[in-house]
Design an enzyme around this catalytic site. Sequence first.
Site, PDB file in Angstrom:
ATOM      1  N   SER A 166      -9.733  -0.869   7.161  1.00 35.58           N
ATOM      2  CA  SER A 166      -9.005  -0.683   5.699  1.00 35.58           C
ATOM      3  C   SER A 166      -8.172  -1.884   5.285  1.00 35.58           C
ATOM      4  O   SER A 166      -7.898  -1.249   4.190  1.00 35.58           O
ATOM      5  CB  SER A 166      -8.619   0.886   5.772  1.00 35.58           C
ATOM      6  OG  SER A 166      -9.030   2.360   6.173  1.00 35.58           O
ATOM      7  N   SER A 179      -9.707   1.511   3.072  1.00 33.53           N
ATOM      8  CA  SER A 179      -8.781   2.646   1.863  1.00 33.53           C
ATOM      9  C   SER A 179      -7.781   1.019   1.433  1.00 33.53           C
ATOM     10  O   SER A 179      -7.218   2.035   0.650  1.00 33.53           O
ATOM     11  CB  SER A 179      -7.975   2.932   2.961  1.00 33.53           C
ATOM     12  OG  SER A 179      -7.457   2.766   4.070  1.00 33.53           O
ATOM     13  N   LYS A 205       0.717  -1.056   0.158  1.00 36.35           N
ATOM     14  CA  LYS A 205       0.098   0.451  -0.016  1.00 36.35           C
ATOM     15  C   LYS A 205       0.907   1.465  -0.251  1.00 36.35           C
ATOM     16  O   LYS A 205       2.070   0.953   0.346  1.00 36.35           O
ATOM     17  CB  LYS A 205      -0.873   0.089   0.986  1.00 36.35           C
ATOM     18  CG  LYS A 205      -2.096   0.774   1.413  1.00 36.35           C
ATOM     19  CD  LYS A 205      -3.012   0.664   2.656  1.00 36.35           C
ATOM     20  CE  LYS A 205      -3.755   1.854   2.522  1.00 36.35           C
ATOM     21  NZ  LYS A 205      -4.214   1.927   3.939  1.00 36.35           N
TER      22      LYS A 205
END
Lengths: 481, 477
Positions: free
Chosen positions: A175, A151, A76
């Site tokens: 997330s 997210s 990420k």
Amino acid sequence: MLNKTVAELAKGLESGEFSSTELTQEYLTQIKSEDSKYNSFISVTEDHALAQAKAADESRAAGNTTPLTGVPIAVKDIFCTQGIKTSCGSKMLDNFEAPYESTVTEKLNAAGTVMLGKTNLDEFAMGSSCESSYYGPTKNPWALEKVPGGSSGGSAAAIAAGLAPAAIGTDTGGSIRQPASFCGITGLKPTYGRVSRWGMIAYGSSLDQGGPMTQTAEDAALVLNAMAGFDSKDSTSLDKEVPDYTAKLSEPLKGLRIGVPKEFYSEGLNSDIAATTQSAIKEIEKLGAVVKEISLPRTELSIPAYYIIAPAEASTNLSRFDGVKFGHRCEDPVDLYDMYTRTRAEGFGDEVKRRIMIGTYALSAGYYDAYYRKAQQLRRLIKDDYVKAFEEVDVIMGPTAPSLPWTIGAKENDPVSMYLEDIYTLSVNLAGLPGMSIPCGMVDGMPVGLQVIGNYFDESLLLNIGHQFQQATDWHTKRPA
Amino acid sequence: MSWEIVIGLEVHVQLNTKTKIFSGSSTQFGAEPNTQACAVDLGLPGVLPVFNEEALHKAVAFGLAIDAEIGKKSVFDRKNYFYPDLPKGYQTTQMDYPIVGVGHVDIVLDDGATKRIGVTRAHLEEDAGKSLHEDFEGFSGIDLNRAGTPLLEIVSEPDIRSAKEAVAYLKKIHSIITYLDISDGDMSQGSMRCDVNISLREKGESEFGTRTELKNLNSFKFIEKAIATEVERQAEILEDGGSITQETRLYDPDKDETRPMRSKEVANDYRYFPCPDLLPVEIDQQYIDSVSANLPELPDTKRDRFMSELDLSEYDASVLSSSKALAAYFEQIVDVCKEPKLAANWTMGELSSALNKNAVEIEDCPVPAQDMGTLILRIKDDTISGKIAKQVFFAMWEGEGTPDAIIEAKGLKQVTDTGAIEAMIDEVLAANPNQVEQYRGGQEKLMGFFVGQVMKASKGQANPGVVNKILKEKLQG
């Protein structure tokens, strides 16, 4: 080579069936040809990946291996990687290269993994849909018009689309778990403090935790083994021994006490998701577990508590983005005030601005007691509810999210309806507990996740349950057409 | 109208830890800009603070030295405001749970009375960087070397009633921190800085008046002048029936005036809240006891010991114990010469005036304490007289060598040989027959004249005691 689990890839690399360089090249080619459909990567780090793959092959040749040597992963784009852009999905950091490496990626590098690239996310990890990224929304590989969740939507989508065998995500209010649920993969948020936050760009510091996103629970155990551990650079990381998370995967679930909170099956839950997760729990019951209804009475209050605490922390965490030292700076400021206001107005997107304003308001003189202090009191009560529940049960199960992935743009003008989607995941962060989402069925052609919440440091048990469930079912093997 | 001055002080002390309060960067002063600022000090995304235990130790030592409650659980908070030399957009400080609670400091007033000044609290925080506005056309430069230097902010009660008391309090704080060796206390480098809260009220009034705050004063002289100037300003306004605006003001030493800071420099709502990156600092009694057991002798204890063990007056003992370096210098002299009273006289007399005259700090004194001790020994053993000793001292100050070497080289050794002195006396008496006549006629005060003549003849080197004795015998003869 593609569509293999990390465990399978590790075997293939070990047996010499393929090299890390071949494997990495294969994934890079796949990303190049396919990712324009999904937009799951912000940066593809081809040269870096091939260099790491070569190094992994060399160290394997030299007899120097770990269980993950040569395995490609995606990271990420919230983890700082030395010399490689770390954008956090924001225009603010579009030009930012950290001069240091996050502890998580450093540990993964040390374990010999190969970083394929940096995945898309909601800007500064603020969102549940991966739509607020400066680099555009990521699309759900199961239905391109749908959101992948957020997210960590880029990481989840990359795995579901077969562009990475595993990925790293972060979870502040769901997330990791919610995009895992939306994309039909396995995602684990460890206990707060289990994984170092050094070099992980902060959103809500008291809630943020990095974790693995994988195809199987077994893979999550392998990746967590490489990520977890005390870090003297993170004062909130815990100096507690890290077990081998693969050690208990095969233990039977006989006598496991499962609590199902009635509040997780109330108003607002999609009835098909209710049925799907309930039948998954029945499946686990068949493996020898005992199911009991419990109550987590403050579940609903986790939404206001979280949406005060996380923005409050974020509002000050994001003060450093002021145009002075790094990141975006507006053109030709006339004075300091102009530089601050235009830099931040241009650099941040709407959702980030919204949360900065909420947080600033909640911490302001005259409102602090009514909002921030109250939210902290709620947080303690929510934690107390869990502590009490874990006196009677070993794990808590329910849906990861109340709804199926929605259409991109559908909630754009209604942020509160998006906040409500986090109802089952937020309390886990507020309490600092470990939580996992595993695929447990399909509704309307979209995957559904079962959330398994454990007591502090019970990651081994969660992974054990995930693995046993995945031995008995094949939801985790389903891939979009 | 008669006004009472009410003053409270906030003193910022830079702790002399090796590294910064939340990072591993060096705290050394004077390096090239931004060479002592790591990713943590720069507030780069993703970095995290780790609390430096050395700062805790020093703060606890201070708390114990002022007899304060020690916070067994102290909490770091974020104080939020935007400024370019504040890299994170917040300062990490302590708000509700400071490391040091209520304590006190005793000061000695001009009339010799002791006054107790309350300390409300002392808390740990990080220093900001520096903005350099002069060197860059159209820009301001930012130097973050100082960012993250540990500060102890010491907040006094509004117990101070004059500029003099304020300075006495500050000197006492300075003395304590240097005795403890928790700060170099160098005000010229900003190691100790002070904000002053001042208000006036009518004598006898119990309510406080509206206060103003003077920011960032960094010399005793300026502090005293700034207070006097601000008191005068407030008094004038109040005398005219006006009212004081609560505000932050800056003192301009060039114009000797205070003026309000621009409103942009004053943030209103700092939105304090507990820093989620740092755990509460918890310490137990055992930790406190171990710091306590290793505390050095503090100024007040030393003063009392100078009085009881060395038999010094309270005044001498106070002066000599006021600075750690001065006290150490004095004690070294005593070690060598075993003459505390003489050592005190020399330290507070010739030595202090030479230091003042040349604007030299005791730490940089060109005369080693060892040599001062030897000099006093030479007076004691009659090698030189006190008067000659001054001559030797000046030569020592000029770096001409040890006292013995100087005495030898300059031939300053006292003449104690009675034969030589007798010869000189005979010459003086022979040369001044009238005076001898007058003396013998009863004018005994002429004794001084004869001693002077003999000393002159001996170039000051004759032992005055021997001269006196022989002169008396001869004159009475």
